[in-house]
Write a protein that holds these residues in place. Structure first.
Motif, short mmCIF file in Angstrom:
data_model
loop_
_atom_site.label_atom_id
_atom_site.label_comp_id
_atom_site.label_asym_id
_atom_site.label_seq_id
_atom_site.Cartn_x
_atom_site.Cartn_y
_atom_site.Cartn_z
N PRO A 95 0.92 -1.28 0.04
CA PRO A 95 0.00 0.05 -0.16
C PRO A 95 0.97 1.11 -0.17
CG PRO A 95 0.00 -0.95 1.95
CD PRO A 95 0.83 -1.91 1.29
N ASP A 142 0.52 4.58 1.73
CA ASP A 142 -0.17 5.12 2.71
C ASP A 142 0.92 5.71 3.79
OD1 ASP A 142 0.43 3.10 4.36
OD2 ASP A 142 -1.43 2.05 4.11
N GLU A 188 -1.04 7.69 -3.87
CA GLU A 188 -1.95 6.85 -3.02
C GLU A 188 -2.26 5.63 -3.91
OE1 GLU A 188 -5.35 9.19 -3.11
OE2 GLU A 188 -5.83 8.97 -5.12
N VAL A 230 -2.04 1.24 -4.25
CA VAL A 230 -1.35 0.15 -4.23
C VAL A 230 -0.26 0.15 -5.26
CG1 VAL A 230 -1.28 -2.46 -4.07
CG2 VAL A 230 -3.09 -0.99 -2.71
#
Length: 140
Positions: A40, A42, A95, A97
């Motif tokens: 991810p 993030d 942002e 994946v």
């Protein structure tokens, strides 16, 4: 090419309580000559400007190359350790994946070289990396 004892479930289980679990890396596919994983983008993988940290990309690349190399040998007789890794960061990601895919460039008796390409969700190249692995014999 890969040892059949390695399954997605088994390699993901090995990631528990490690950096891979902490930043959300998941192995997703074992092909005939490749290994894929996702990570991810993030707060766990950002750099201060809100972009995917280059070091996080290297963690994904090293994880893929190391696990893929280990999957090609007899784990009771040998093990793999990283000798060198490099990465070229091509495109930023804010942002979503990213997905990495490791493929072998060289599989020798004592060293292996793997190329890892990381893509965003639009399948645009984000990072290209190369890792050299040493194959060491286990002490008897």
């Amino acid at each position: 090419m890969f040892n059949e004892i390695f399954t997605l479930e088994a390699i993901n289980d090995l990631s528990q309580n490690t950096l891979l679990e902490h930043i959300g890396i998941q192995f997703t596919e074992i092909g005939t000559d490749y290994l894929k994983a996702t990570m991810p983008v993030d707060s766990r993988t950002y750099q201060p400007m809100g972009l995917l940290h280059g070091g996080a990309s290297v963690v994904l690349a090293e994880s893929l190359g190391s696990v893929a190399a280990q999957m090609t040998i007899d784990p009771h007789e040998q093990y793999c350790v990283g000798l060198d890794i490099n990465a070229n960061h091509i495109k930023s990601v804010r942002e979503g994946v990213v997905e990495g895919i490791a493929t072998p460039l060289h599989r020798g008796k004592k060293t292996q070289v793997w190329e890892i390409k990381i893509y965003n969700e639009k399948k645009e190249l984000v990072c290209v990396s190369r890792i050299t692995m040493a194959i060491l014999d286990r002490k008897k």
